[in-house]
Write a protein that holds these residues in place. Structure first.
Motif, PDB file in Angstrom:
ATOM      1  N   GLU A  74      32.531  26.925   8.174  1.00 10.68           N
ATOM      2  CA  GLU A  74      32.774  27.208   9.863  1.00 10.68           C
ATOM      3  C   GLU A  74      33.881  26.327   9.878  1.00 10.68           C
ATOM      4  OE1 GLU A  74      29.129  25.288  10.906  1.00 10.68           O
ATOM      5  OE2 GLU A  74      29.055  27.406  12.222  1.00 10.68           O
ATOM      6  N   ASP A  75      34.234  25.168   9.642  1.00 10.69           N
ATOM      7  CA  ASP A  75      35.795  24.945   9.663  1.00 10.69           C
ATOM      8  C   ASP A  75      37.021  25.604   9.016  1.00 10.69           C
ATOM      9  OD1 ASP A  75      34.164  22.926  11.008  1.00 10.69           O
ATOM     10  OD2 ASP A  75      34.179  21.042   9.443  1.00 10.69           O
ATOM     11  N   ARG A  76      37.110  25.573   8.153  1.00 10.60           N
ATOM     12  CA  ARG A  76      37.706  26.459   7.141  1.00 10.60           C
ATOM     13  C   ARG A  76      38.380  28.086   8.086  1.00 10.60           C
ATOM     14  NH1 ARG A  76      35.753  26.125   1.269  1.00 10.60           N
ATOM     15  NH2 ARG A  76      34.230  25.497   1.740  1.00 10.60           N
ATOM     16  N   ILE A  78      37.424  28.266  11.753  1.00  9.43           N
ATOM     17  CA  ILE A  78      38.422  27.863  12.651  1.00  9.43           C
ATOM     18  C   ILE A  78      39.705  27.512  12.438  1.00  9.43           C
ATOM     19  CG2 ILE A  78      38.058  25.498  14.751  1.00  9.43           C
ATOM     20  CD1 ILE A  78      35.298  25.321  14.377  1.00  9.43           C
ATOM     21  N   ALA A  79      39.592  27.285  11.433  1.00 10.27           N
ATOM     22  CA  ALA A  79      41.123  26.321  10.861  1.00 10.27           C
ATOM     23  C   ALA A  79      41.788  27.909  10.545  1.00 10.27           C
ATOM     24  CB  ALA A  79      41.298  25.894   9.452  1.00 10.27           C
ATOM     25  N   LYS A 117      30.294  23.988  17.663  1.00  8.28           N
ATOM     26  CA  LYS A 117      31.247  23.958  16.416  1.00  8.28           C
ATOM     27  C   LYS A 117      32.847  24.462  17.073  1.00  8.28           C
ATOM     28  CE  LYS A 117      31.632  23.476  12.901  1.00  8.28           C
ATOM     29  NZ  LYS A 117      31.463  22.486  12.703  1.00  8.28           N
TER      30      LYS A 117
END
Lengths: 202, 179
Positions: A74-76, A78-79, A117
């Motif tokens: 998920e964080d990747r 968003i990035a 998130k």
């Protein structure tokens, strides 16, 4: 209490696992032209690729709330959106799971997850599971890069080479592909694979 | 009741401790003592290069290798069938290997308790390797990356299955290798 819990778990397992995968044999390959779709976003508005006027393309990512490999990415995701939206390649996330098969992937739960998130991109539900078989998504997360001018698929696969551990990434497939497209270069790795969850159907 | 709970907690604590200690021992010992124990608590982490020899042994056994994870519902559902095969076909020179794709940092929190709770008897190993793109294609050119998958092989033939099994369908496939 314990019996109740055990029964519940057993029922859930039986329930979640009674599904098989359905993927079109005629699904998109590299170079194929994609058909537009119209799916409902978590803000209740319908989203189509044709709504995007000033973009160079799309990073379409099949993902969901419940798959640990999706959550780990998920964080990747968003990035990626933050970095490439302004360069003309916004992320569009699509949840292909049937919410009846996986209650935690319901539309309401998608909204919760996106808020939690802070998703900066649309998060669409593939109602009726009509879109993912066309793409040929076999697992989640599964990424497709499509260029806007010709609506053709330019990349299919994983985000990078270490889905389980972001600290060990040494090759960022999607970023490399997008950088190549932005420069007008040939994409070096057009198809990659990663471990993922099966897409759940009823 | 309270004491009973305390006791249970203590017992679990001790078991875990014993387990962690035995794991540490295992990593300090070298690969030489591989045959030592095939109990449910010897869990080793492999890179793909280390795992690969276990996918292409050329002895007289038939191997059933299943790639799974505790978080994968269809995988968990079919695990008992692999356990049953491991038990019922041991005398026919069949060995089951369960290759877990759990997250390395969840091994102690999820994978090990799962193995203990289910009392898994087949050999379980963890595959912890980046570059999935490389080893997924090396294991089979058709593998999409979704799990479960199963490989059945012996020195004469090898088959790859990207699918879920029932006990009957697994047994049917296996019998093509041993008859």
């Amino acid at each position: 209490m314990k019996i109740l819990k055990t029964t519940f778990v057993l029922v859930m397992i039986a329930f979640l696992s009674a599904f098989t995968l359905k993927v079109d044999k005629e699904s998109y390959k590299i170079g194929d032209k994609v058909e537009d779709f119209s799916l409902k976003n978590i803000d209740n508005k319908m989203v189509s690729l044709s709504d995007y006027k000033n973009v160079k393309g799309f990073v379409i990512i099949f993902t969901c709330n419940t798959c640990p490999y999706s959550v780990a990415n998920e964080d990747r995701i968003i990035a990626l959106d933050k970095k490439y939206k302004e360069k003309g390649f916004p992320v569009i996330a699509i949840n292909p799971n049937d919410p009846v098969a996986v209650p935690d992937d319901s539309f309401a739960k998608m909204k919760d997850r996106a808020n939690e998130k802070g998703f900066t991109f649309p998060y669409l539900l593939d109602v009726g599971q009509k879109v993912y078989p066309k793409f040929g998504a076999t697992k989640i997360p599964h990424v497709y890069i499509v260029t806007k001018n010709d609506m053709k698929v330019k990349y299919i696969g994983a985000i990078d080479n270490s889905s389980r551990n972001p600290d060990k990434v040494t090759e960022k497939y999607v970023e490399n592909a997008l950088d190549a497209l932005l420069k007008g270069d040939e994409i070096q790795k057009k198809e990659t694979r990663a471990i993922g969850c099966t897409i759940k159907v009823q | 009741m309270y004491f009973y709970r305390m006791k249970t907690k203590l017992l679990i604590g001790c078991l875990l401790l014993a387990f962690i200690v035995s794991c540490k021992k295992e990593t300090t010992n070298s690969v030489a003592k591989k045959t030592e124990q095939i109990s449910n608590i010897s869990l080793k982490s492999y890179s793909y290069d280390e795992l690969k020899p276990l996918l292409e042994k050329k002895d007289n056994k038939t191997y059933v290798v299943n790639f799974w994870a505790t978080w994968c519902a269809p995988c968990v559902k079919e695990l008992p069938y692999f356990e049953k095969i491991n038990k019922e076909y041991a005398s026919k020179n069949v060995e089951v290997l369960l290759v877990s794709l759990d997250f390395p940092r969840q091994v102690e929190k999820k994978l090990i308790p799962f193995i203990q709770k289910r009392n898994l008897q087949s050999k379980v190993v963890l595959l912890d390797d980046v570059n999935e793109d490389v080893w997924i294609k090396d294991i089979d050119s058709t593998w999409s990356g979704a799990i479960p998958i199963t490989i059945i092989y012996n020195k004469d033939q090898r088959k790859f299955y990207e699918q879920s099994f029932t006990y009957e369908s697994l047994e049917t496939e296996l019998n093509k290798f041993i008859n």
